[in-house]
Design a protein around this motif. Structure first.
Motif, PDB file in Angstrom:
ATOM      1  N   PRO A   1      -8.647   3.793 -20.018  1.00  0.00           N
ATOM      2  CA  PRO A   1      -7.732   2.924 -20.779  1.00  0.00           C
ATOM      3  C   PRO A   1      -8.308   2.524 -22.141  1.00  0.00           C
ATOM      4  O   PRO A   1      -9.531   2.454 -22.297  1.00  0.00           O
ATOM      5  CB  PRO A   1      -7.572   1.684 -19.888  1.00  0.00           C
TER       6      PRO A   1
ATOM      7  N   GLU B   1       0.086  -8.741   0.321  1.00  0.00           N
ATOM      8  CA  GLU B   1      -1.347  -8.972   0.128  1.00  0.00           C
ATOM      9  C   GLU B   1      -1.646  -8.799  -1.359  1.00  0.00           C
ATOM     10  O   GLU B   1      -1.368  -7.746  -1.934  1.00  0.00           O
ATOM     11  CB  GLU B   1      -2.177  -7.984   0.950  1.00  0.00           C
TER      12      GLU B   1
ATOM     13  N   MET C   1       4.056  -5.183   0.584  1.00  0.00           N
ATOM     14  CA  MET C   1       3.417  -4.544  -0.574  1.00  0.00           C
ATOM     15  C   MET C   1       1.981  -5.036  -0.705  1.00  0.00           C
ATOM     16  O   MET C   1       1.709  -6.225  -0.545  1.00  0.00           O
ATOM     17  CB  MET C   1       4.237  -4.906  -1.817  1.00  0.00           C
ATOM     18  N   ARG C   2       1.087  -4.149  -0.955  1.00  0.00           N
ATOM     19  CA  ARG C   2      -0.308  -4.483  -1.154  1.00  0.00           C
ATOM     20  C   ARG C   2      -0.944  -3.385  -2.005  1.00  0.00           C
ATOM     21  O   ARG C   2      -0.373  -2.295  -2.104  1.00  0.00           O
ATOM     22  CB  ARG C   2      -1.035  -4.598   0.192  1.00  0.00           C
ATOM     23  N   PRO C   3      -2.073  -3.658  -2.635  1.00  0.00           N
ATOM     24  CA  PRO C   3      -2.743  -2.593  -3.392  1.00  0.00           C
ATOM     25  C   PRO C   3      -2.980  -1.378  -2.487  1.00  0.00           C
ATOM     26  O   PRO C   3      -3.221  -1.538  -1.284  1.00  0.00           O
ATOM     27  CB  PRO C   3      -4.072  -3.244  -3.786  1.00  0.00           C
TER      28      PRO C   3
ATOM     29  N   LEU D   1      -9.182  -1.769  -8.609  1.00  0.00           N
ATOM     30  CA  LEU D   1      -8.713  -3.085  -9.075  1.00  0.00           C
ATOM     31  C   LEU D   1      -7.896  -3.718  -7.954  1.00  0.00           C
ATOM     32  O   LEU D   1      -6.818  -3.237  -7.623  1.00  0.00           O
ATOM     33  CB  LEU D   1      -7.903  -2.922 -10.356  1.00  0.00           C
TER      34      LEU D   1
ATOM     35  N   ASN E   1      -4.707  -5.977 -14.186  1.00  0.00           N
ATOM     36  CA  ASN E   1      -6.027  -6.555 -13.943  1.00  0.00           C
ATOM     37  C   ASN E   1      -6.788  -6.370 -15.244  1.00  0.00           C
ATOM     38  O   ASN E   1      -6.937  -5.258 -15.741  1.00  0.00           O
ATOM     39  CB  ASN E   1      -6.747  -5.864 -12.790  1.00  0.00           C
TER      40      ASN E   1
ATOM     41  N   ASN F   1      -8.131  -0.326 -23.532  1.00  0.00           N
ATOM     42  CA  ASN F   1      -8.751  -1.640 -23.489  1.00  0.00           C
ATOM     43  C   ASN F   1      -9.050  -1.974 -22.032  1.00  0.00           C
ATOM     44  O   ASN F   1      -8.698  -1.213 -21.139  1.00  0.00           O
ATOM     45  CB  ASN F   1      -7.848  -2.686 -24.138  1.00  0.00           C
ATOM     46  N   THR F   2      -9.671  -3.125 -21.809  1.00  0.00           N
ATOM     47  CA  THR F   2     -10.082  -3.456 -20.440  1.00  0.00           C
ATOM     48  C   THR F   2      -8.915  -4.060 -19.662  1.00  0.00           C
ATOM     49  O   THR F   2      -8.962  -5.192 -19.202  1.00  0.00           O
ATOM     50  CB  THR F   2     -11.251  -4.442 -20.451  1.00  0.00           C
ATOM     51  N   SER F   3      -7.856  -3.286 -19.566  1.00  0.00           N
ATOM     52  CA  SER F   3      -6.636  -3.755 -18.927  1.00  0.00           C
ATOM     53  C   SER F   3      -5.999  -2.552 -18.250  1.00  0.00           C
ATOM     54  O   SER F   3      -5.855  -1.493 -18.871  1.00  0.00           O
ATOM     55  CB  SER F   3      -5.744  -4.332 -20.034  1.00  0.00           C
ATOM     56  N   PHE F   4      -5.651  -2.714 -16.965  1.00  0.00           N
ATOM     57  CA  PHE F   4      -5.100  -1.568 -16.234  1.00  0.00           C
ATOM     58  C   PHE F   4      -4.200  -2.069 -15.120  1.00  0.00           C
ATOM     59  O   PHE F   4      -4.210  -3.260 -14.786  1.00  0.00           O
ATOM     60  CB  PHE F   4      -6.237  -0.707 -15.668  1.00  0.00           C
ATOM     61  N   GLU F   5      -3.449  -1.155 -14.562  1.00  0.00           N
ATOM     62  CA  GLU F   5      -2.488  -1.472 -13.507  1.00  0.00           C
ATOM     63  C   GLU F   5      -3.135  -2.297 -12.390  1.00  0.00           C
ATOM     64  O   GLU F   5      -4.165  -1.924 -11.835  1.00  0.00           O
ATOM     65  CB  GLU F   5      -1.946  -0.160 -12.943  1.00  0.00           C
ATOM     66  N   ALA F   6      -2.499  -3.408 -12.064  1.00  0.00           N
ATOM     67  CA  ALA F   6      -3.009  -4.275 -11.008  1.00  0.00           C
ATOM     68  C   ALA F   6      -2.912  -3.568  -9.663  1.00  0.00           C
ATOM     69  O   ALA F   6      -1.958  -2.834  -9.402  1.00  0.00           O
ATOM     70  CB  ALA F   6      -2.210  -5.574 -10.974  1.00  0.00           C
ATOM     71  N   GLY F   7      -3.912  -3.790  -8.813  1.00  0.00           N
ATOM     72  CA  GLY F   7      -3.865  -3.263  -7.461  1.00  0.00           C
ATOM     73  C   GLY F   7      -4.020  -1.757  -7.363  1.00  0.00           C
ATOM     74  O   GLY F   7      -3.438  -1.125  -6.497  1.00  0.00           O
ATOM     75  N   TYR F   8      -4.811  -1.186  -8.244  1.00  0.00           N
ATOM     76  CA  TYR F   8      -5.044   0.257  -8.256  1.00  0.00           C
ATOM     77  C   TYR F   8      -6.335   0.532  -7.486  1.00  0.00           C
ATOM     78  O   TYR F   8      -7.417   0.137  -7.917  1.00  0.00           O
ATOM     79  CB  TYR F   8      -5.181   0.720  -9.710  1.00  0.00           C
ATOM     80  N   LEU F   9      -6.202   1.164  -6.323  1.00  0.00           N
ATOM     81  CA  LEU F   9      -7.399   1.412  -5.515  1.00  0.00           C
ATOM     82  C   LEU F   9      -7.738   2.898  -5.495  1.00  0.00           C
ATOM     83  O   LEU F   9      -6.838   3.746  -5.517  1.00  0.00           O
ATOM     84  CB  LEU F   9      -7.179   0.913  -4.084  1.00  0.00           C
ATOM     85  N   VAL F  10      -9.018   3.187  -5.442  1.00  0.00           N
ATOM     86  CA  VAL F  10      -9.440   4.586  -5.375  1.00  0.00           C
ATOM     87  C   VAL F  10     -10.342   4.869  -4.173  1.00  0.00           C
ATOM     88  O   VAL F  10     -10.657   6.012  -3.889  1.00  0.00           O
ATOM     89  CB  VAL F  10     -10.162   5.033  -6.671  1.00  0.00           C
TER      90      VAL F  10
ATOM     91  N   PHE G   1      -6.583  -6.828  -7.232  1.00  0.00           N
ATOM     92  CA  PHE G   1      -5.555  -7.868  -7.286  1.00  0.00           C
ATOM     93  C   PHE G   1      -4.228  -7.212  -7.635  1.00  0.00           C
ATOM     94  O   PHE G   1      -4.145  -6.460  -8.606  1.00  0.00           O
ATOM     95  CB  PHE G   1      -5.898  -8.910  -8.360  1.00  0.00           C
TER      96      PHE G   1
END
Lengths: 389, 297, 96
Positions: C17, B13, C1-3, B60, A206, C19-28, B62
């Motif tokens: 990070p 999803e 599979m889902r975040p 994030l 992302n 730069n403004t780029s990180f693992e997709a689907g990372y929830l906290v 997506f």
């Protein structure tokens, strides 16, 4: 190595051809057009394998380049003046995203009044956008900057977009003999772009996300560190460039007879040659004159300027810019460098060349006289009146 | 009991854990489209609701490659992403943009027009919630006639927005785009089919999907789907396609449901007079005259 | 599979990070706190038609062994599922 008689724009296009960008997106604006015309011809004849995207505006030109860079592709765009201002939002975006895009900017006056000729108010207004900013003096340097730019911008510690500025018409449209490096040598000098800051199907990302007050400042600090890191990377890259191509550049500034100079004129871009000639002439009359040509406005050569001026009695800044209500931006930056170094010498700002107005040898002699005898803080060449900020 | 539509899309999803309002129509449109396009979709979203609710480091939302563009730059960044990936030798991916009504019909229309003009191989999906919802319900070029927004207040002198929606579907079609479609999340299988169809067509694809915003429309969160269905059933929106120079109507209601009933369910239209409603009904009838004359069934 | 929600939720200066780029689907964080009402599935009535799964804006419903299952960590309680359910197998109940 081949020699060709080229304009600044054409020389820059040759440098970009050698740098092998994969995506070129540009919108035409005088006096930038020749560079994108040449590049589109190179794409057509196959000497440059790139996607040439005919965007409908400068905003889209840079937005497209950002998308391409996010895909991991080397991207190029070019603009000038109103176009640079129109894409301004994307300048900050590219820098914040750490996308090492290269852009050529043909320095041109900004409306109003309308004017297509060269001054540096367009690029200097964008010093805070987070881009590396280089200013070429001649067509050879333009070509060489084009080739070096990607190596500097793409360095892992830098990861910052790079704006190479060429004075509109005076440099973009003036012809001179230029050495064009061989393809093999260029490829040896500049490897393909590799990055983790990209779309990756095996490890999805992302990108260009939001960051709140808890982390935002860290990203901004890193962005600052990236531009600062370019100081060493520029020197290192120039050394490597010299090893391959035999032409050595001098880092963030180029000093001319400054070592024993009493009076130093600081400037940038294509006017530097006339300043050096004038300094030579003054030296014939026993006046120890020197010239500092700023090659990079970002990162700013704080130490280099302080060092060059350490034995000087007075200095002047000649710039094609005015920050209305204050003074020329280059002057502000130079004064800050000297203040930080604890130097306490008199300095004067000379604003000239606005809207492409000619700066003559006589004007430069007058400037040196002003430096030697003292004058107003801020002087508009050709106008008597209070320009002090 | 098999659900044909559910069987036809990914079980994964790709848009999850986002902070969109409860009952958000836009998030359903994005979710459904990504389940059609799968993990090789690269989504570009401009500053707006879906990026604001889905992209706050470190939350994030997506799970596919996704990137925020500038507000005006959805289509131009899509172009760059597609060109960049292709130039890098990638095949078998879909560059898809999701922009709201303001991001599409107002600030992003120039870049969108440029992308269609170049026939870039991208899908552009406009999730239309009929106002700038992310900034607090201001009027956009796709806000319908009569709607109350925070910049088109409903008072004695002016009854909300005085202009009808821009016709983005036909604007896109006027470029002779390879594929354009209208949809509504109230008819989700139709929308899903259109996204699938778009993914199989080379060149630029534009899908305009009505996606109600409970917050901005003044409806309960659980009414999103019904109202998105009712806007079609009342004839105020229509499900159509443009392909090979031909407009096709996908769904013709036998009889329109009551326009007034549709409007009065929503806080944003509560103030409308009978006269205002007549203006809306008349313009609907005029539109359908055009559709009946020019669209294939 | 889902975040999904990760263990690591905060990032120190050194961990942010580059730069403004990180693992997709990372929830906290989860969204359960938003809810004032919750959907409750009546498994006897549920026919596994998947309409609720299809129309959920948050994608929190899946069908397991022919019955709808809700991820209450991310359900916001919008009630769309209860409205869309033809057999009436979903009832909205007040959160306590």
């Amino acid at each position: 190595m081949a020699k060709k008689f080229l304009s600044g724009n054409e020389a820059f296009a040759e440098g970009i051809r050698l740098a092998r960008p994969k995506v070129i997106s540009a919108y035409p604006i005088t006096p930038q057009t020749i560079v994108v015309e040449r590049l589109s011809e190179m794409v057509e004849d196959g000497s440059l394998k790139a996607e040439y995207v005919h965007v409908e505006s400068e905003h889209s030109a840079l937005s497209c380049a950002i998308g391409a860079s996010a895909a991991g592709a080397r991207a190029f765009t070019a603009t000038s003046s109103q176009g640079l201002l129109y894409m301004a939002e994307c300048l900050y975006y590219a820098a914040g995203g750490r996308f090492p895009i290269v852009m050529m900017n043909a320095d041109r006056s900004t409306a109003l009044p309308w004017n297509i000729y060269g001054d540096q108010r367009d690029s200097l207004s964008q010093l805070d956008s987070g881009w590396i900013q280089a200013y070429a003096e001649n067509a050879q340097e333009a070509l060489d900057l084009a080739l070096m730019s990607y190596k500097i911008a793409e360095n892992k510690d830098v990861s910052t977009p790079y704006m190479a500025n060429l004075d509109g018409f005076v440099l973009t449209h003036t012809y001179e003999t230029v050495d064009i490096p061989d393809r093999e040598q260029a490829d040896r000098f500049l490897p393909p772009y590799e990055t983790d800051n990209r779309i990756d199907f095996n490890n999805p990302k992302n990108m260009a996300f939001s960051a709140g007050p808890d982390t935002n400042y860290v990203f901004k600090f890193r962005e600052h560190q990236g531009v600062l890191a370019a100081r060493d990377v520029i020197r290192k890259t120039e050394k490597e460039f010299a090893d391959v191509f035999g032409r050595m550049y001098s880092g963030l500034v180029e000093n001319y007879r400054t070592e024993d100079a009493d009076y130093i004129l600081i400037t940038l871009g294509s006017i530097a040659g006339l300043c050096r000639e004038t300094a030579d002439k003054l030296r014939e009359n026993g006046i120890k004159a020197g010239v500092v040509r700023i090659r990079y406005m970002r990162p700013f050569p704080n130490e280099e300027i302080a060092q060059a001026l350490k034995n000087a009695k007075a200095y002047g800044v000649l710039e094609k810019d005015i920050s209305f209500g204050n003074e020329g931006t280059v002057f502000t930056n130079v004064n800050s460098a000297l203040k930080k170094a604890g130097a306490a010498i008199n300095g004067y700002d000379f604003i000239g060349g606005l809207g492409g107005r000619n700066i003559s040898a006589g004007d430069i002699e007058d400037i040196y006289n002003g430096i030697i005898n003292g004058t107003e803080n801020v002087n508009f060449i050709g106008i008597r009146g209070d320009g002090n900020g | 009991m098999a659900n044909k539509t559910a069987e036809s899309i990914s079980r994964e999803e790709f848009f999850y854990g986002h902070k969109a309002c409860a009952g958000c129509g836009g998030s359903l449109a994005v979710r459904a489209a990504l389940k059609v396009l799968g993990p090789r979709a690269v989504s570009v979203l401009p500053a707006g609701c879906m990026s604001a609710v889905g992209f706050n480091f470190p939350q994030l939302c997506f799970s596919n490659n996704s990137i925020i563009s500038t507000f005006a730059g959805t289509a131009s960044m899509l172009t760059g992403v597609e060109a960049g990936l292709r130039a890098k030798g990638y095949k078998d991916f879909t560059a898809v943009g999701f922009a709201g009504d303001g991001g599409t019909a107002d600030i992003g229309i120039q870049a969108l027009s440029g992308a269609i003009d170049r026939n870039d191989n991208v899908i552009y999906i406009c999730y239309d919630n009929e106002a700038y919802m992310n900034t607090g319900i201001q009027k956009s070029g796709l806000t319908p006639f009569g709607a109350k927004t925070t910049t088109t207040p409903a008072g004695h002198n002016i009854h909300g927005n005085i202009r009808p929606k821009k016709n983005m579907f036909e604007i896109a079609a006027a470029h002779d785009i390879p594929y354009a479609a209208t949809a509504s999340i109230g008819y989700l299988p139709d929308f899903i089919e259109k996204v699938r169809k778009a993914s199989r067509i080379q060149g630029t694809k534009y899908i305009h999907v009505i996606a109600p915003c409970p917050t901005g429309w003044g409806i309960a969160p659980d009414q999103t789907i019904e109202i998105a269905k009712e806007v079609v059933d009342s004839g105020l929106w229509y499900l159509a396609e443009y392909q090979d120079g031909q407009f096709t109507l996908n769904h013709k209601p036998k009889e329109f449901t009551d326009v007034s009933a549709y409007l009065k369910k929503q806080g944003r239209f509560k103030h409308l007079t009978d006269e205002d409603i007549k203006v809306i009904t008349d313009s609907r009838d005029k539109k359908w005259e055009f559709i009946n004359k020019n669209f294939q069934l | 599979m889902r975040p999904y929600v990760r263990d690591k939720k905060t990032f120190s200066i050194d961990e942010v990070p580059v730069n403004t780029s990180f693992e997709a689907g990372y929830l906290v964080s989860v969204n359960s706190g938003w809810r004032s009402i919750r959907p409750v599935i009546n498994s006897t009535k549920c026919v596994g038609c998947e309409q609720c799964y299809l129309y959920c804006p948050d994608g929190v419903i899946s069908v397991c062994d022919g019955k709808a299952v809700i991820d209450y960590d991310f359900c916001k309680g919008c009630g769309i599922c209860a409205k869309i359910c033809r057999p009436g197998a979903i009832r909205m109940e007040a959160e306590r």
